[in-house]
Design a protein around this motif. Structure first.
Motif, PDB file in Angstrom:
ATOM      1  N   GLY A 153      39.091 -10.912 -11.367  1.00 43.39           N
ATOM      2  CA  GLY A 153      38.675 -10.676 -12.968  1.00 43.39           C
ATOM      3  C   GLY A 153      37.272 -11.265 -13.487  1.00 43.39           C
ATOM      4  N   ALA A 154      36.798 -12.251 -12.729  1.00 41.98           N
ATOM      5  CA  ALA A 154      35.605 -12.763 -13.147  1.00 41.98           C
ATOM      6  C   ALA A 154      34.494 -12.146 -12.521  1.00 41.98           C
ATOM      7  N   ALA A 155      34.706 -11.622 -11.193  1.00 39.82           N
ATOM      8  CA  ALA A 155      33.762 -10.593 -10.575  1.00 39.82           C
ATOM      9  C   ALA A 155      33.710  -9.522 -11.084  1.00 39.82           C
ATOM     10  N   TRP A 156      34.920  -8.739 -11.673  1.00 42.59           N
ATOM     11  CA  TRP A 156      34.876  -7.510 -12.272  1.00 42.59           C
ATOM     12  C   TRP A 156      34.084  -7.555 -13.614  1.00 42.59           C
ATOM     13  N   LEU A 157      34.320  -8.514 -14.402  1.00 40.08           N
ATOM     14  CA  LEU A 157      33.687  -8.737 -15.782  1.00 40.08           C
ATOM     15  C   LEU A 157      32.061  -9.013 -15.364  1.00 40.08           C
ATOM     16  N   ALA A 158      31.591  -9.512 -14.435  1.00 39.08           N
ATOM     17  CA  ALA A 158      30.120  -9.515 -14.292  1.00 39.08           C
ATOM     18  C   ALA A 158      29.760  -8.389 -13.832  1.00 39.08           C
ATOM     19  N   ARG A 159      30.436  -7.763 -12.636  1.00 37.46           N
ATOM     20  CA  ARG A 159      29.930  -6.238 -12.287  1.00 37.46           C
ATOM     21  C   ARG A 159      29.692  -5.357 -13.430  1.00 37.46           C
ATOM     22  N   SER A 160      30.768  -5.327 -14.123  1.00 35.13           N
ATOM     23  CA  SER A 160      30.863  -4.372 -15.267  1.00 35.13           C
ATOM     24  C   SER A 160      29.859  -4.321 -16.356  1.00 35.13           C
ATOM     25  N   SER A 161      29.346  -5.655 -16.470  1.00 34.41           N
ATOM     26  CA  SER A 161      28.573  -5.708 -17.710  1.00 34.41           C
ATOM     27  C   SER A 161      27.055  -6.104 -17.294  1.00 34.41           C
ATOM     28  N   GLY A 162      26.769  -6.485 -16.035  1.00 29.70           N
ATOM     29  CA  GLY A 162      25.587  -6.900 -15.473  1.00 29.70           C
ATOM     30  C   GLY A 162      25.112  -8.281 -15.772  1.00 29.70           C
ATOM     31  N   ALA A 163      26.183  -9.027 -16.113  1.00 33.66           N
ATOM     32  CA  ALA A 163      26.255 -10.517 -16.326  1.00 33.66           C
ATOM     33  C   ALA A 163      25.987 -11.189 -15.125  1.00 33.66           C
ATOM     34  N   VAL A 164      25.141 -12.491 -15.194  1.00 30.50           N
ATOM     35  CA  VAL A 164      25.084 -13.405 -14.409  1.00 30.50           C
ATOM     36  C   VAL A 164      26.562 -14.191 -14.213  1.00 30.50           C
ATOM     37  N   LEU A 165      26.623 -14.973 -13.060  1.00 36.08           N
ATOM     38  CA  LEU A 165      27.788 -15.637 -13.002  1.00 36.08           C
ATOM     39  C   LEU A 165      27.174 -17.152 -12.935  1.00 36.08           C
ATOM     40  N   LEU A 166      28.048 -18.099 -13.880  1.00 45.30           N
ATOM     41  CA  LEU A 166      27.542 -19.496 -13.950  1.00 45.30           C
ATOM     42  C   LEU A 166      28.798 -20.136 -13.581  1.00 45.30           C
ATOM     43  N   PRO A 167      28.751 -20.976 -12.257  1.00 40.61           N
ATOM     44  CA  PRO A 167      29.884 -21.592 -11.889  1.00 40.61           C
ATOM     45  C   PRO A 167      29.619 -23.158 -12.619  1.00 40.61           C
ATOM     46  N   VAL A 168      30.973 -23.829 -13.093  1.00 41.38           N
ATOM     47  CA  VAL A 168      31.079 -25.042 -13.384  1.00 41.38           C
ATOM     48  C   VAL A 168      32.209 -25.711 -13.076  1.00 41.38           C
ATOM     49  N   ALA A 169      32.007 -27.028 -12.546  1.00 39.22           N
ATOM     50  CA  ALA A 169      32.987 -27.910 -12.052  1.00 39.22           C
ATOM     51  C   ALA A 169      33.315 -28.918 -12.916  1.00 39.22           C
ATOM     52  N   CYS A 170      34.619 -29.401 -13.017  1.00 43.54           N
ATOM     53  CA  CYS A 170      35.031 -30.577 -13.795  1.00 43.54           C
ATOM     54  C   CYS A 170      35.843 -31.102 -13.174  1.00 43.54           C
ATOM     55  N   ARG A 171      35.721 -32.401 -13.466  1.00 46.57           N
ATOM     56  CA  ARG A 171      36.498 -33.353 -12.542  1.00 46.57           C
ATOM     57  C   ARG A 171      36.796 -34.682 -13.650  1.00 46.57           C
ATOM     58  N   GLY A 172      38.223 -35.113 -13.845  1.00 50.98           N
ATOM     59  CA  GLY A 172      38.690 -36.454 -14.769  1.00 50.98           C
ATOM     60  C   GLY A 172      39.501 -36.150 -15.816  1.00 50.98           C
ATOM     61  N   THR A 173      39.590 -34.821 -16.082  1.00 53.61           N
ATOM     62  CA  THR A 173      40.557 -34.597 -17.126  1.00 53.61           C
ATOM     63  C   THR A 173      42.335 -34.937 -16.739  1.00 53.61           C
ATOM     64  N   ARG A 174      42.502 -34.461 -15.305  1.00 53.49           N
ATOM     65  CA  ARG A 174      43.826 -34.695 -15.261  1.00 53.49           C
ATOM     66  C   ARG A 174      44.128 -36.201 -14.703  1.00 53.49           C
ATOM     67  N   ARG A 175      45.417 -36.467 -15.179  1.00 48.88           N
ATOM     68  CA  ARG A 175      45.751 -37.918 -14.790  1.00 48.88           C
ATOM     69  C   ARG A 175      46.318 -37.890 -13.542  1.00 48.88           C
ATOM     70  N   PRO A 176      45.821 -38.554 -12.562  1.00 50.62           N
ATOM     71  CA  PRO A 176      46.580 -38.647 -11.140  1.00 50.62           C
ATOM     72  C   PRO A 176      47.887 -39.087 -11.163  1.00 50.62           C
ATOM     73  N   GLU A 177      48.799 -38.471 -10.268  1.00 48.08           N
ATOM     74  CA  GLU A 177      50.124 -38.711 -10.369  1.00 48.08           C
ATOM     75  C   GLU A 177      50.316 -40.208  -9.925  1.00 48.08           C
ATOM     76  N   GLY A 178      51.384 -40.743 -10.749  1.00 46.72           N
ATOM     77  CA  GLY A 178      51.727 -42.019 -10.217  1.00 46.72           C
ATOM     78  C   GLY A 178      50.845 -43.226 -11.283  1.00 46.72           C
ATOM     79  N   ARG A 179      50.054 -42.698 -11.806  1.00 50.30           N
ATOM     80  CA  ARG A 179      49.161 -43.314 -12.855  1.00 50.30           C
ATOM     81  C   ARG A 179      49.416 -43.530 -14.295  1.00 50.30           C
TER      82      ARG A 179
END
Length: 234
Positions: A153-179
């Motif tokens: 869906g992200a690829a289709w949206l970008a190709r259909s609109s001529g938009a650029v893709l901006l990747p974003v990585a996020c770490r830390g919001t999920r509580r590790p199991e057992g903690r």
């Protein structure tokens, strides 16, 4: 993939100055959209120790499809307040109930039904993009089929609109199991470089663009993981 630095956009975890204006779906309120972003800044973000890396890579104008990994419900509200421009996110339909659902629609967010063919939100997102807006997509990280569908869906949206893709990585919001409950957990957010997807036509072109989406996001997550302490990884 560029290495992560601690340039001006990363110092103190601050994003660049917020810009007014932008494009929202029909029926949304620009005023309430700004209210929603301030709710994120004032009430969601203080629950975490957030470090933002390379927010300077966010294009200030023009159509952008933001694609981010998704590990907890906090990812969306946090990112919503970090983007220094009007941002429209595709959110699972189950969230659009009652007062919360009304508010999400009024701030310009779009409901999507997972596993069901529904072009209505995608076409609304394309209209936003063709007007120069920013649309965010969260591929589900827990089930392979949903991950592939969201990337497609992200690829289709970008190709259909001529938009650029901006990747974003996020770490830390999920509580590790057992903690147990964590006090002010550290969250790291890394913005990648904007990417122009392959423009080959047809199904083969969409397949190539989808693979590029997957590669960019996987490489950016790996880059962030190399710099996040093991105890904070999710």
């Amino acid at each position: 993939m560029n290495s992560m630095g601690s340039g001006p956009a990363s110092q103190g975890g601050r994003a660049p100055a917020r810009e007014r204006g932008g494009t929202l779906p029909d029926g949304a309120s620009p005023f309430l959209h700004r209210v929603g972003q301030w709710i994120s800044i004032l009430f969601v973000r203080p629950a975490y120790r957030v470090r933002i890396h390379h927010a300077d890579r966010i294009p200030r104008t023009g159509p952008v499809v933001l694609v981010a990994n998704h590990s907890s419900l906090a990812d969306g509200p946090l990112l919503f307040g970090m983007i220094p421009r009007t941002a429209v996110f595709l959110i699972k339909h189950e969230m659009f109930r009652g007062l919360l659902g009304w508010f999400l629609r009024k701030i310009g967010q779009l409901p999507v039904r997972r596993g069901e063919p529904d072009r209505t939100p995608l076409l609304a997102a394309v209209r936003v993009l063709r007007s120069g807006g920013l649309v965010g997509v969260f591929p589900e990280g827990t089930r392979g089929g949903e991950m592939a569908t969201a990337q497609n869906g992200a690829a289709w949206l970008a190709r259909s609109s001529g938009a650029v893709l901006l990747p974003v990585a996020c770490r830390g919001t999920r509580r590790p199991e057992g903690r147990g409950r964590r006090l002010l957990p550290r969250v790291d957010v890394l913005f990648g470089d904007p990417v122009v997807l392959p423009d080959a036509k047809g199904r083969a072109g969409l397949t190539a663009a989808t693979e590029r989406v997957r590669t960019e996001l996987v490489e950016l997550i790996a880059e962030l993981d190399r710099l996040v302490p093991t105890a904070d990884k999710t």
